[in-house]
Scaffold this motif. Sequence first.
Motif, PDB file in Angstrom:
ATOM      1  N   GLU A   1       0.845  -1.303  -0.072  1.00  0.00           N
ATOM      2  CA  GLU A   1       0.081  -0.137   0.009  1.00  0.00           C
ATOM      3  C   GLU A   1       0.872   1.335   0.089  1.00  0.00           C
ATOM      4  N   LEU A   2       2.124   1.170   0.664  1.00  0.00           N
ATOM      5  CA  LEU A   2       2.934   2.413   0.749  1.00  0.00           C
ATOM      6  C   LEU A   2       3.929   2.274  -0.192  1.00  0.00           C
ATOM      7  N   HIS A   3       4.080   1.209  -1.030  1.00  0.00           N
ATOM      8  CA  HIS A   3       5.128   1.261  -2.255  1.00  0.00           C
ATOM      9  C   HIS A   3       6.545   1.293  -1.769  1.00  0.00           C
ATOM     10  N   TRP A   4       6.850   0.598  -0.494  1.00  0.00           N
ATOM     11  CA  TRP A   4       7.983   0.727   0.067  1.00  0.00           C
ATOM     12  C   TRP A   4       9.151   0.241  -0.975  1.00  0.00           C
ATOM     13  N   ALA A   5       8.903  -0.951  -1.374  1.00  0.00           N
ATOM     14  CA  ALA A   5       9.806  -1.705  -2.184  1.00  0.00           C
ATOM     15  C   ALA A   5       9.853  -1.332  -3.753  1.00  0.00           C
ATOM     16  N   ASP A   6       8.785  -0.538  -4.142  1.00  0.00           N
ATOM     17  CA  ASP A   6       8.614  -0.078  -5.608  1.00  0.00           C
ATOM     18  C   ASP A   6       9.849   1.066  -5.993  1.00  0.00           C
ATOM     19  N   ALA A   7      10.074   1.843  -5.026  1.00  0.00           N
ATOM     20  CA  ALA A   7      11.146   2.989  -5.420  1.00  0.00           C
ATOM     21  C   ALA A   7      12.351   2.573  -5.750  1.00  0.00           C
ATOM     22  N   ARG A   8      12.992   2.866  -6.866  1.00  0.00           N
ATOM     23  CA  ARG A   8      14.183   2.343  -7.565  1.00  0.00           C
ATOM     24  C   ARG A   8      15.126   3.600  -7.413  1.00  0.00           C
ATOM     25  N   LEU A   9      15.645   3.895  -6.169  1.00  0.00           N
ATOM     26  CA  LEU A   9      16.573   4.738  -5.837  1.00  0.00           C
ATOM     27  C   LEU A   9      18.099   3.982  -5.792  1.00  0.00           C
ATOM     28  N   ARG A  10      18.891   4.853  -6.563  1.00  0.00           N
ATOM     29  CA  ARG A  10      20.144   4.134  -7.077  1.00  0.00           C
ATOM     30  C   ARG A  10      21.269   3.667  -5.809  1.00  0.00           C
ATOM     31  N   THR A  11      20.923   4.717  -4.491  1.00  0.00           N
ATOM     32  CA  THR A  11      22.052   4.429  -3.368  1.00  0.00           C
ATOM     33  C   THR A  11      21.285   3.963  -2.388  1.00  0.00           C
ATOM     34  N   PRO A  12      21.918   3.132  -1.561  1.00  0.00           N
ATOM     35  CA  PRO A  12      21.197   2.555  -0.170  1.00  0.00           C
ATOM     36  C   PRO A  12      21.072   3.742   0.649  1.00  0.00           C
ATOM     37  N   GLU A  13      21.827   5.001   0.738  1.00  0.00           N
ATOM     38  CA  GLU A  13      21.541   5.955   1.529  1.00  0.00           C
ATOM     39  C   GLU A  13      20.102   6.704   1.090  1.00  0.00           C
ATOM     40  N   LYS A  14      19.791   6.780  -0.188  1.00  0.00           N
ATOM     41  CA  LYS A  14      18.823   7.372  -0.625  1.00  0.00           C
ATOM     42  C   LYS A  14      17.686   6.403  -0.339  1.00  0.00           C
ATOM     43  N   PHE A  15      17.764   5.159  -0.259  1.00  0.00           N
ATOM     44  CA  PHE A  15      16.688   4.118  -0.067  1.00  0.00           C
ATOM     45  C   PHE A  15      16.314   4.189   1.370  1.00  0.00           C
ATOM     46  N   GLN A  16      17.387   4.572   2.284  1.00  0.00           N
ATOM     47  CA  GLN A  16      17.083   4.485   3.801  1.00  0.00           C
ATOM     48  C   GLN A  16      16.141   5.922   4.083  1.00  0.00           C
ATOM     49  N   ALA A  17      16.593   6.820   3.381  1.00  0.00           N
ATOM     50  CA  ALA A  17      15.614   8.101   3.569  1.00  0.00           C
ATOM     51  C   ALA A  17      14.159   7.756   3.179  1.00  0.00           C
ATOM     52  N   TRP A  18      14.189   6.876   1.819  1.00  0.00           N
ATOM     53  CA  TRP A  18      12.691   6.566   1.472  1.00  0.00           C
ATOM     54  C   TRP A  18      12.084   5.693   2.501  1.00  0.00           C
ATOM     55  N   THR A  19      12.689   4.649   3.243  1.00  0.00           N
ATOM     56  CA  THR A  19      12.383   3.897   4.206  1.00  0.00           C
ATOM     57  C   THR A  19      11.830   4.815   5.357  1.00  0.00           C
ATOM     58  N   ASP A  20      12.580   5.866   5.663  1.00  0.00           N
ATOM     59  CA  ASP A  20      12.223   6.766   6.886  1.00  0.00           C
ATOM     60  C   ASP A  20      10.699   7.441   6.552  1.00  0.00           C
ATOM     61  N   ILE A  21      10.650   7.844   5.356  1.00  0.00           N
ATOM     62  CA  ILE A  21       9.271   8.580   5.029  1.00  0.00           C
ATOM     63  C   ILE A  21       8.385   7.493   4.858  1.00  0.00           C
ATOM     64  N   VAL A  22       8.489   6.285   4.296  1.00  0.00           N
ATOM     65  CA  VAL A  22       7.391   5.190   4.452  1.00  0.00           C
ATOM     66  C   VAL A  22       6.866   5.012   6.085  1.00  0.00           C
ATOM     67  N   GLY A  23       8.179   4.706   6.670  1.00  0.00           N
ATOM     68  CA  GLY A  23       7.726   4.560   8.351  1.00  0.00           C
ATOM     69  C   GLY A  23       7.017   5.859   8.943  1.00  0.00           C
ATOM     70  N   ALA A  24       7.345   6.934   8.580  1.00  0.00           N
ATOM     71  CA  ALA A  24       6.568   8.139   8.958  1.00  0.00           C
ATOM     72  C   ALA A  24       5.242   8.279   8.717  1.00  0.00           C
TER      73      ALA A  24
END
Length: 367
Positions: free
Chosen positions: A331-354
């Motif tokens: 529902e929140l598309h956590w795994a769908d974001a194709r961000l190139r670096t693990p640091e960017k994906f960590q930031a996206w993970t924090d947004i999904v958690g929020a």
Amino acid sequence: MGDYSTLADFRNGLYYCFGNAKDALMNTCDALLCGTNVHSFPELSLSVFFGRRWPSLYEAFDDAEIDRDALSRLSIATMPPVSAGERRLLAGDITSILRPESPTARDRTYAHVSNAPKGAKPVLPGWQFATIAALPSEPSSWTSILSNTRVKSEEKPTQVVAQLLAEIAPQVPEDTAVMLDGSFGNASFLKVAGTIPMGKLMRTAKNRTFYRCAPISTEKGKRGRPRLDGAPFSLKVPQTQGPPDESWSGSEHDGHPIKVDCWHDLHFRKCRDLNLSVIRVTRLSGPDTKRNPRIIWLIWQGSFMPALEKVPTYYRLRYSIEHSYRFDKQELHWADARLRTPEKFQAWTDIVGAAHNQITIARVYQQ
């Protein structure tokens, strides 16, 4: 109408957890919360709540700065309250974000694949995330994400979970307990997590062997080193177990009869200084399958051990974190974001958690 002051406090605090690109990150979070017709990560930029051009979505994660310690403290401070007389229950687990076709994604590891077809490889390249979540009073996806951290390739997932628990323990009541699945019910995890002042209820493999306390020798003049372990307690050899120290019989949530037996003062050979209680939960009727066995073995380590009748209920709540993972990915598309670096994906993970936590807070206070 419920009291939404907690939600307002969370949103105000969330804004100040962001450094660079704080407005774009808040817009992204709002678009994720309110975009009912969003089906992918790029579509977030089309939401009326984003209010920016679509390149700003990716630029937000290029520039993102998030104070993750402050975000964790905020999530803990705004957890929905527990019912009177109940205790705070947490769950810790590991999940995978698969990236099998992203060879340039840095620091990929082999990650576990859930529900893989028979004969298929149970691992694929990707990233792993260690999660600590506060559990609801009934099994559901309405958890509160307290921390969701990527496991680096040089780290062990269980050690990262132990580190997160150590950081959270001073901020929660002393009788807080954490539920953990079978990958944590071993000596390796307890060696790094055993001193954390938090009760731990862990599932363990049915072929484990524990040991009783070493007997005190009364023979004078006997040479050699004293025994370090007492008699073995093997889960697959009933003759080594003896009568339980405590027992309870009753019914579980679906009405099936259940029996809970407990043996105290046991330990692993590799961590003799940690006193464990081994618990056997036996369902006396119903199916006996791999996913739903008649007998499961649990370990309790720490203070404030719950009454035996509470143990099956507490451990059943652990599955809420699995529902939470599914909600975030679907529902929140956590795994769908194709961000190139693990640091960017960590930031996206924090947004999904929020976003997840705001939905949980709004739902709890709406009731």
